[in-house]
Scaffold this motif. Structure first.
Motif, PDB file in Angstrom:
ATOM      1  N   GLY A  43      39.359  31.335  52.470  1.00  0.00           N
ATOM      2  CA  GLY A  43      40.363  31.295  51.405  1.00  0.00           C
ATOM      3  C   GLY A  43      39.897  30.444  50.238  1.00  0.00           C
ATOM      4  N   CYS A  44      39.327  29.287  50.526  1.00  0.00           N
ATOM      5  CA  CYS A  44      38.806  28.416  49.455  1.00  0.00           C
ATOM      6  C   CYS A  44      37.681  29.105  48.691  1.00  0.00           C
ATOM      7  N   LEU A  45      36.778  29.736  49.431  1.00  0.00           N
ATOM      8  CA  LEU A  45      35.677  30.449  48.757  1.00  0.00           C
ATOM      9  C   LEU A  45      36.198  31.596  47.900  1.00  0.00           C
ATOM     10  N   ALA A  46      37.207  32.313  48.388  1.00  0.00           N
ATOM     11  CA  ALA A  46      37.787  33.407  47.614  1.00  0.00           C
ATOM     12  C   ALA A  46      38.446  32.879  46.338  1.00  0.00           C
ATOM     13  N   GLU A  47      39.127  31.755  46.451  1.00  0.00           N
ATOM     14  CA  GLU A  47      39.738  31.156  45.259  1.00  0.00           C
ATOM     15  C   GLU A  47      38.678  30.689  44.277  1.00  0.00           C
ATOM     16  N   GLU A  48      37.587  30.118  44.783  1.00  0.00           N
ATOM     17  CA  GLU A  48      36.483  29.703  43.902  1.00  0.00           C
ATOM     18  C   GLU A  48      35.876  30.915  43.206  1.00  0.00           C
ATOM     19  N   LEU A  49      35.708  32.001  43.929  1.00  0.00           N
ATOM     20  CA  LEU A  49      35.169  33.227  43.344  1.00  0.00           C
ATOM     21  C   LEU A  49      36.111  33.759  42.278  1.00  0.00           C
ATOM     22  N   SER A  50      37.386  33.740  42.574  1.00  0.00           N
ATOM     23  CA  SER A  50      38.375  34.197  41.591  1.00  0.00           C
ATOM     24  C   SER A  50      38.347  33.306  40.346  1.00  0.00           C
ATOM     25  N   ALA A  51      38.239  31.994  40.540  1.00  0.00           N
ATOM     26  CA  ALA A  51      38.153  31.065  39.407  1.00  0.00           C
ATOM     27  C   ALA A  51      36.879  31.318  38.601  1.00  0.00           C
ATOM     28  N   LEU A  52      35.796  31.611  39.304  1.00  0.00           N
ATOM     29  CA  LEU A  52      34.539  31.922  38.622  1.00  0.00           C
ATOM     30  C   LEU A  52      34.688  33.165  37.753  1.00  0.00           C
ATOM     31  N   VAL A  53      35.372  34.168  38.269  1.00  0.00           N
ATOM     32  CA  VAL A  53      35.618  35.391  37.491  1.00  0.00           C
ATOM     33  C   VAL A  53      36.437  35.038  36.252  1.00  0.00           C
ATOM     34  N   GLY A  54      37.478  34.207  36.439  1.00  0.00           N
ATOM     35  CA  GLY A  54      38.299  33.793  35.296  1.00  0.00           C
ATOM     36  C   GLY A  54      37.494  33.049  34.262  1.00  0.00           C
ATOM     37  N   ARG A  55      36.662  32.112  34.669  1.00  0.00           N
ATOM     38  CA  ARG A  55      35.817  31.347  33.721  1.00  0.00           C
ATOM     39  C   ARG A  55      34.834  32.279  33.025  1.00  0.00           C
ATOM     40  N   SER A  56      34.286  33.193  33.805  1.00  0.00           N
ATOM     41  CA  SER A  56      33.323  34.131  33.225  1.00  0.00           C
ATOM     42  C   SER A  56      33.996  35.010  32.175  1.00  0.00           C
ATOM     43  N   LEU A  57      35.202  35.485  32.479  1.00  0.00           N
ATOM     44  CA  LEU A  57      35.924  36.305  31.498  1.00  0.00           C
ATOM     45  C   LEU A  57      36.223  35.515  30.227  1.00  0.00           C
ATOM     46  N   ARG A  58      36.698  34.266  30.393  1.00  0.00           N
ATOM     47  CA  ARG A  58      36.981  33.427  29.222  1.00  0.00           C
ATOM     48  C   ARG A  58      35.715  33.200  28.396  1.00  0.00           C
ATOM     49  N   HIS A  59      34.612  32.927  29.100  1.00  0.00           N
ATOM     50  CA  HIS A  59      33.347  32.695  28.413  1.00  0.00           C
ATOM     51  C   HIS A  59      32.946  33.924  27.591  1.00  0.00           C
ATOM     52  N   HIS A  60      33.047  35.097  28.206  1.00  0.00           N
ATOM     53  CA  HIS A  60      32.679  36.334  27.486  1.00  0.00           C
ATOM     54  C   HIS A  60      33.624  36.579  26.327  1.00  0.00           C
ATOM     55  N   LEU A  61      34.912  36.317  26.505  1.00  0.00           N
ATOM     56  CA  LEU A  61      35.875  36.514  25.409  1.00  0.00           C
ATOM     57  C   LEU A  61      35.580  35.562  24.266  1.00  0.00           C
ATOM     58  N   GLU A  62      35.299  34.282  24.595  1.00  0.00           N
ATOM     59  CA  GLU A  62      34.997  33.302  23.563  1.00  0.00           C
ATOM     60  C   GLU A  62      33.706  33.625  22.835  1.00  0.00           C
ATOM     61  N   ALA A  63      32.727  34.147  23.587  1.00  0.00           N
ATOM     62  CA  ALA A  63      31.436  34.477  22.983  1.00  0.00           C
ATOM     63  C   ALA A  63      31.471  35.827  22.282  1.00  0.00           C
ATOM     64  N   GLY A  64      32.511  36.569  22.499  1.00  0.00           N
ATOM     65  CA  GLY A  64      32.607  37.883  21.871  1.00  0.00           C
ATOM     66  C   GLY A  64      31.722  38.923  22.521  1.00  0.00           C
ATOM     67  N   THR A  65      31.293  38.667  23.734  1.00  0.00           N
ATOM     68  CA  THR A  65      30.455  39.646  24.431  1.00  0.00           C
ATOM     69  C   THR A  65      31.317  40.526  25.314  1.00  0.00           C
ATOM     70  N   VAL A  66      30.798  41.669  25.612  1.00  0.00           N
ATOM     71  CA  VAL A  66      31.517  42.631  26.434  1.00  0.00           C
ATOM     72  C   VAL A  66      30.850  42.678  27.816  1.00  0.00           C
ATOM     73  N   LEU A  67      31.696  42.627  28.834  1.00  0.00           N
ATOM     74  CA  LEU A  67      31.171  42.761  30.184  1.00  0.00           C
ATOM     75  C   LEU A  67      30.753  44.204  30.429  1.00  0.00           C
ATOM     76  N   GLN A  68      29.735  44.353  31.219  1.00  0.00           N
ATOM     77  CA  GLN A  68      29.318  45.683  31.611  1.00  0.00           C
ATOM     78  C   GLN A  68      30.389  46.263  32.525  1.00  0.00           C
ATOM     79  N   GLY A  69      30.644  47.518  32.461  1.00  0.00           N
ATOM     80  CA  GLY A  69      31.695  48.182  33.207  1.00  0.00           C
ATOM     81  C   GLY A  69      31.600  48.011  34.708  1.00  0.00           C
ATOM     82  N   ARG A  70      30.420  47.884  35.216  1.00  0.00           N
ATOM     83  CA  ARG A  70      30.262  47.794  36.674  1.00  0.00           C
ATOM     84  C   ARG A  70      30.363  46.368  37.196  1.00  0.00           C
ATOM     85  N   GLU A  71      30.246  45.362  36.348  1.00  0.00           N
ATOM     86  CA  GLU A  71      30.232  43.971  36.800  1.00  0.00           C
ATOM     87  C   GLU A  71      31.612  43.471  37.238  1.00  0.00           C
ATOM     88  N   LEU A  72      32.600  43.650  36.396  1.00  0.00           N
ATOM     89  CA  LEU A  72      33.926  43.106  36.670  1.00  0.00           C
ATOM     90  C   LEU A  72      34.556  43.695  37.940  1.00  0.00           C
TER      91      LEU A  72
END
Length: 161
Positions: free
Chosen positions: A99-128
């Motif tokens: 459960g802790c690892l899953a929450e960390e993974l979910s948080a990582l996805v959230g940080r990654s999304l914020r980072h891409h949004l702030e940088a103005g980059t687009v995630l590849q369709g298969r990554e997310l």
């Protein structure tokens, strides 16, 4: 098991000989007892017949076997209960770690999304989708492990009743 007591009118020395004979166990022989008490086998056989040693010893042996069987069953149940409790604790610990690892993974996805949004980059369709699917599977796995552990807890509760 009923107590092993002296019969009314049974002489103390005959009862003492019976007790010695009894303590040789189910494979007891009159010759063994005769050697210990210092009398003849024929005297012991007469006393055995007169004071019903065969039936009394059969009852005693049966009671001892029953007692040993019940002790073994209780020992097995206690060992099984301990094994279930250990399994339950390990499962709960695993569930918490997953459960802790899953929450960390979910948080990582959230940080990654914020980072891409702030940088103005687009995630590849298969990554997310693959990252989100991994996080969801991990969360589901944690819940299943915890449910298994809780099912074991219910079984342990039934043992206590």
């Amino acid at each position: 098991m009923a107590s092993f007591s002296q019969l009314p009118g049974e002489p103390a020395d005959a009862f003492e000989q019976l007790l010695l004979h009894r303590d040789f166990g189910p494979s007891r022989q009159f010759s063994q007892t005769a050697d210990v008490v210092g009398c003849s086998e024929s005297t012991l056989r007469r006393r055995a017949e007169q004071w019903n040693w065969v039936e009394r010893l059969a009852d005693y042996d049966s009671g001892m076997l029953q007692q040993a069987s019940e002790a073994r069953t209780n020992e097995d149940l206690e060992r099984y209960k301990h094994q279930l409790e250990t399994f339950r604790q390990k499962q709960l610990s695993r569930a918490q770690r997953v459960g802790c690892l899953a929450e960390e993974l979910s948080a990582l996805v959230g940080r990654s999304l914020r980072h891409h949004l702030e940088a103005g980059t687009v995630l590849q369709g298969r990554e997310l989708p693959s990252v989100m699917a991994a996080a969801c599977k991990a969360l589901e796995g944690a819940m299943n492990i915890e449910a298994t552990a809780l099912g074991v807890a219910q079984l342990l509760d039934e043992f206590r009743c």
